[in-house]
Design a protein around this motif. Structure first.
Motif, short mmCIF file in Angstrom:
data_model
loop_
_atom_site.label_atom_id
_atom_site.label_comp_id
_atom_site.label_asym_id
_atom_site.label_seq_id
_atom_site.Cartn_x
_atom_site.Cartn_y
_atom_site.Cartn_z
N SER A 127 23.24 51.29 38.60
CA SER A 127 23.96 50.71 37.57
C SER A 127 25.12 50.51 37.64
CB SER A 127 23.44 51.03 36.33
OG SER A 127 22.14 50.49 36.91
N GLU A 128 25.68 51.37 37.56
CA GLU A 128 27.43 51.53 37.34
C GLU A 128 28.37 51.41 38.32
OE1 GLU A 128 30.95 53.00 35.31
OE2 GLU A 128 28.86 52.79 34.40
N LEU A 129 27.71 51.57 39.40
CA LEU A 129 28.04 51.65 40.65
C LEU A 129 28.47 49.09 40.60
CD1 LEU A 129 29.28 51.52 43.15
CD2 LEU A 129 27.51 51.53 45.04
N ALA A 130 27.07 48.64 40.44
CA ALA A 130 27.22 47.53 39.80
C ALA A 130 28.35 47.19 38.46
CB ALA A 130 25.84 47.27 39.39
N VAL A 131 28.80 48.04 37.74
CA VAL A 131 29.02 47.35 37.06
C VAL A 131 30.80 47.83 37.10
CG1 VAL A 131 29.73 48.89 34.66
CG2 VAL A 131 27.50 48.06 34.66
N GLN A 132 31.17 49.02 37.70
CA GLN A 132 32.09 48.73 38.34
C GLN A 132 32.87 47.35 39.36
OE1 GLN A 132 32.88 52.65 40.42
NE2 GLN A 132 31.81 53.92 38.95
N ALA A 133 32.09 47.13 40.30
CA ALA A 133 31.82 46.02 41.31
C ALA A 133 32.40 45.05 40.13
CB ALA A 133 30.75 46.08 42.58
N MET A 134 31.54 44.55 39.46
CA MET A 134 31.52 43.57 38.68
C MET A 134 33.06 43.42 37.98
SD MET A 134 29.99 41.24 39.27
CE MET A 134 30.27 40.11 37.83
N ARG A 135 33.61 45.43 37.30
CA ARG A 135 34.75 45.10 36.94
C ARG A 135 35.72 44.82 37.25
NH1 ARG A 135 32.72 50.73 33.69
NH2 ARG A 135 31.94 49.22 31.29
N LEU A 136 35.40 45.14 38.91
CA LEU A 136 36.98 44.67 39.61
C LEU A 136 36.87 43.51 39.95
CD1 LEU A 136 35.96 47.38 42.51
CD2 LEU A 136 38.10 47.84 40.65
N PHE A 137 35.98 42.66 40.10
CA PHE A 137 36.31 41.03 40.29
C PHE A 137 36.49 40.21 39.73
CE2 PHE A 137 33.94 37.30 40.53
CZ PHE A 137 34.10 36.60 41.47
N SER A 138 36.20 40.80 37.73
CA SER A 138 36.28 40.25 36.78
C SER A 138 38.34 40.43 36.38
CB SER A 138 36.28 40.57 35.68
OG SER A 138 33.93 40.07 35.21
N ALA A 139 38.43 41.60 36.59
CA ALA A 139 39.82 41.99 36.53
C ALA A 139 40.65 40.86 37.71
CB ALA A 139 40.33 43.59 37.42
N GLY A 140 40.40 40.52 38.57
CA GLY A 140 40.93 39.91 39.68
C GLY A 140 41.06 39.64 40.95
N ILE A 141 40.41 40.78 41.48
CA ILE A 141 40.15 40.92 42.52
C ILE A 141 39.04 40.70 43.12
CG2 ILE A 141 40.21 43.75 43.58
CD1 ILE A 141 41.03 45.17 41.96
N PHE A 142 38.96 40.29 43.96
CA PHE A 142 38.82 39.21 45.41
C PHE A 142 38.08 39.68 46.76
CE2 PHE A 142 40.38 36.70 42.10
CZ PHE A 142 39.07 36.73 40.63
#
Length: 68
Positions: free
Chosen positions: A41-56
């Motif tokens: 779950s933490e890994l998924a949250v980290q992935a979404m945070r990176l994406f939301s921060a503009g890392i695509f």
């Protein structure tokens, strides 16, 4: 990496979610993380945070999740 629409706003479109899921699955397998666990779950949250921060970029997200 496949050619698809990539969000510039941080909003995840269906193709973006496929990309994030692929990265998540790879990193879980590499790190021996069992889906459904708190670590997963933490890994998924980290992935979404990176994406939301503009890392695509798939490689950048994957690298950060592997070493984060």
């Amino acid at each position: 990496m496949t050619s698809h629409h990539v969000s510039k706003s941080g909003v995840a479109y269906p193709d973006d979610l496929v990309l994030l899921k692929r990265i998540y699955d790879q990193v879980c397998e590499e790190r021996g993380i069992i889906p459904g666990t708190p670590e997963a779950s933490e890994l998924a949250v980290q992935a979404m945070r990176l994406f939301s921060a503009g890392i695509f970029d798939e490689d950048t997200i994957g690298r950060r999740l592997r070493h984060g």
